[in-house]
Write a protein that holds these residues in place. Structure first.
Motif, PDB file in Angstrom:
ATOM      1  N   ARG A 247       0.827  -1.210   0.000  1.00 37.76           N
ATOM      2  CA  ARG A 247       0.000   0.000   0.000  1.00 37.76           C
ATOM      3  C   ARG A 247       0.865   1.266   0.000  1.00 37.76           C
ATOM      4  O   ARG A 247       0.580   2.238  -0.708  1.00 37.76           O
ATOM      5  CB  ARG A 247      -0.948  -0.030   1.208  1.00 37.76           C
ATOM      6  N   ARG A 248       1.945   1.248   0.775  1.00 38.35           N
ATOM      7  CA  ARG A 248       2.852   2.409   0.787  1.00 38.35           C
ATOM      8  C   ARG A 248       3.431   2.638  -0.609  1.00 38.35           C
ATOM      9  O   ARG A 248       3.553   3.782  -1.071  1.00 38.35           O
ATOM     10  CB  ARG A 248       3.983   2.194   1.803  1.00 38.35           C
ATOM     11  N   ASN A 249       3.777   1.555  -1.309  1.00 37.38           N
ATOM     12  CA  ASN A 249       4.318   1.696  -2.663  1.00 37.38           C
ATOM     13  C   ASN A 249       3.264   2.214  -3.635  1.00 37.38           C
ATOM     14  O   ASN A 249       3.576   2.980  -4.551  1.00 37.38           O
ATOM     15  CB  ASN A 249       4.928   0.370  -3.144  1.00 37.38           C
ATOM     16  N   HIS A 276      11.450  -0.532  -2.093  1.00 33.41           N
ATOM     17  CA  HIS A 276      11.456   0.614  -1.184  1.00 33.41           C
ATOM     18  C   HIS A 276      10.448   0.367  -0.060  1.00 33.41           C
ATOM     19  O   HIS A 276       9.352  -0.134  -0.316  1.00 33.41           O
ATOM     20  CB  HIS A 276      11.036   1.854  -1.991  1.00 33.41           C
ATOM     21  N   GLY A 277      10.801   0.726   1.165  1.00 29.23           N
ATOM     22  CA  GLY A 277       9.870   0.573   2.282  1.00 29.23           C
ATOM     23  C   GLY A 277       8.902   1.738   2.416  1.00 29.23           C
ATOM     24  O   GLY A 277       7.870   1.629   3.062  1.00 29.23           O
ATOM     25  N   MET A 340       2.030   9.698   4.407  1.00 21.69           N
ATOM     26  CA  MET A 340       2.371   8.379   3.864  1.00 21.69           C
ATOM     27  C   MET A 340       2.136   7.341   4.953  1.00 21.69           C
ATOM     28  O   MET A 340       2.928   7.243   5.897  1.00 21.69           O
ATOM     29  CB  MET A 340       3.834   8.391   3.414  1.00 21.69           C
ATOM     30  N   PHE A 341       1.024   6.633   4.853  1.00 21.00           N
ATOM     31  CA  PHE A 341       0.739   5.544   5.791  1.00 21.00           C
ATOM     32  C   PHE A 341      -0.352   4.689   5.162  1.00 21.00           C
ATOM     33  O   PHE A 341      -1.147   5.177   4.336  1.00 21.00           O
ATOM     34  CB  PHE A 341       0.320   6.078   7.175  1.00 21.00           C
ATOM     35  N   PRO A 342      -0.404   3.378   5.510  1.00 20.52           N
ATOM     36  CA  PRO A 342      -1.286   2.452   4.782  1.00 20.52           C
ATOM     37  C   PRO A 342      -2.754   2.868   4.742  1.00 20.52           C
ATOM     38  O   PRO A 342      -3.425   2.645   3.737  1.00 20.52           O
ATOM     39  CB  PRO A 342      -1.119   1.135   5.543  1.00 20.52           C
TER      40      PRO A 342
END
Ligand SMILES: *Cc1c(COP(=O)(O)O)cnc(C)c1O
Length: 360
Positions: A247-249, A276-277, A340-342
């Protein structure tokens, strides 16, 4: 409603896991700790994982177990949270900051001095430092992977210690998974793992040969234990880690697509073979202070990562100044971490994108 830059994502299963511990026999150092440690070790493909009550404590423990002390030189990035530096400072070591690469915002491995005893590479925003490319690695490498649980390198998952001695994770609420507070350090070195376990619990060694009750405190240690309540939350979150990273990606791809034409610098993308994290989505904008204030005014609770290490009064013990770290200074002057978070909704992301574009 305020849109934060980062936020935990807690499900009913997470809540049940914590309540389950409260109804059981162990509130600390019980089976949830071992299960959480095993889960992270397996995910990261590392042999050992040792849980602590913060990411900061994992860095302190790894540096101590790795032999860092008053005459050591520990090298890290200026664009990080102070915990990366304090791993050395707590032990009386000298700390040197080396500049970042503008292209990755990670520390420039080619600048690491030959006399470094320890390197603490920080995987800034969740983009792994390419440690495999390092020509002359120092004797001790402790990855600060607070941003990077779930990220991948061509050598496998961050945390497998393919090119390091130990790898530190944080489970603060904004990090890839949370245990409220907490951290885990992975390693493939059994001696390091054992020494860190003792450091976590006052330096105690059990001596059953001298009686079932007998223990000795062989070194100075700390109470750095994680509770089973925290471990149960972390363990429950591990089941969702891959979904969170995906989801972050996805959020990152949308920012890239819709901000690509705007007058700003997008964050570095993961090179081939890396995942990427995306702990952070940190753009660089002109007139950052104005844009930052206007976003906050619009209830978009952006943040700046980080006030560089050498800007803090506590860092007067570090010889490097702004003049030595020009790439860090340039990046810092423009950085803003966007939400930026799920659980960020598509509508909220639209608001962020449109508000930011209107301000540039
Ligand atoms: C969050 C973080 C840590 C450790 O933080 P704790 O709050 O102690 O878990 C260390 N380094 C970096 C870069 C971090 O972002």
């Amino acid at each position: 409603m305020t849109i934060p830059y980062g936020r935990q994502s807690i499900s009913d299963e997470d809540i049940e896991a914590v309540v389950g511990v409260l109804k059981g026999d162990w509130l600390t150092q019980g089976p949830a700790i071992e299960a959480f440690e095993r889960s992270v070790a397996e995910y990261c493909e590392a042999e050992h994982a040792v849980a602590f009550n913060s990411g900061t404590a994992t860095l302190h423990a790894a540096a101590e177990a790795g032999g860092i002390g008053p005459n050591s030189l520990l090298v890290t990035s200026p664009l990080t949270f102070m915990a990366s530096v304090n791993a050395g400072r707590y032990l009386g070591a000298n700390v040197e900051l080396v500049d970042i690469e503008s292209a990755t915002l990670n520390l420039d491995l080619s600048l690491v001095p030959d006399n470094a005893d320890a390197l603490v590479p920080v995987h800034f925003a969740g983009l792994p430092v390419d440690l495999a490319s390092m020509a002359n690695p120092p004797a001790l490498i402790i990855e600060d992977a607070a941003h990077a649980l779930g990220a991948q390198t061509p050598d496998g998952p961050v945390g497998n210690c393919a090119n390091s001695d130990a790898c530190s994770f944080s489970f603060h609420p904004v990090k890839p998974i949370t245990s409220a507070e907490g951290g885990i350090v992975t390693t493939n070195n059994a001696e390091l793992a054992e020494r860190m376990r003792a450091f976590r619990t006052h330096g105690i060694e059990r001596r059953p040969d001298k009686g079932g009750w007998y223990y000795e405190i062989v070194r100075e240690g700390f109470n750095y234990r994680l509770s089973d309540l925290h471990a149960a939350l972390g363990m429950s979150q591990m089941a969702k880690l891959d979904r969170f990273i995906a989801r972050r990606n996805e959020i990152a791809e949308r920012y890239r697509a819709e901000l690509g034409d705007a007058p700003l610098i997008l964050p570095p993308a993961a090179p081939d073979g890396f995942v990427h994290g995306y702990h952070l989505f940190a753009v660089q904008v002109p007139e950052r202070d104005r844009v930052f204030a206007a976003l906050r005014e619009a209830d978009i609770w952006v943040q700046v990562h980080y006030v560089p290490v050498h800007h803090h009064p506590v860092s007067k013990d570090i010889p490097q100044t702004a003049a030595d770290l020009p790439n860090c200074e340039t990046a810092y002057s423009g950085l803003i971490s966007l939400p930026m978070f799920p659980d960020l909704t598509n509508d909220d992301q639209t608001t962020v994108i449109e508000t930011l574009k209107s301000l540039l």
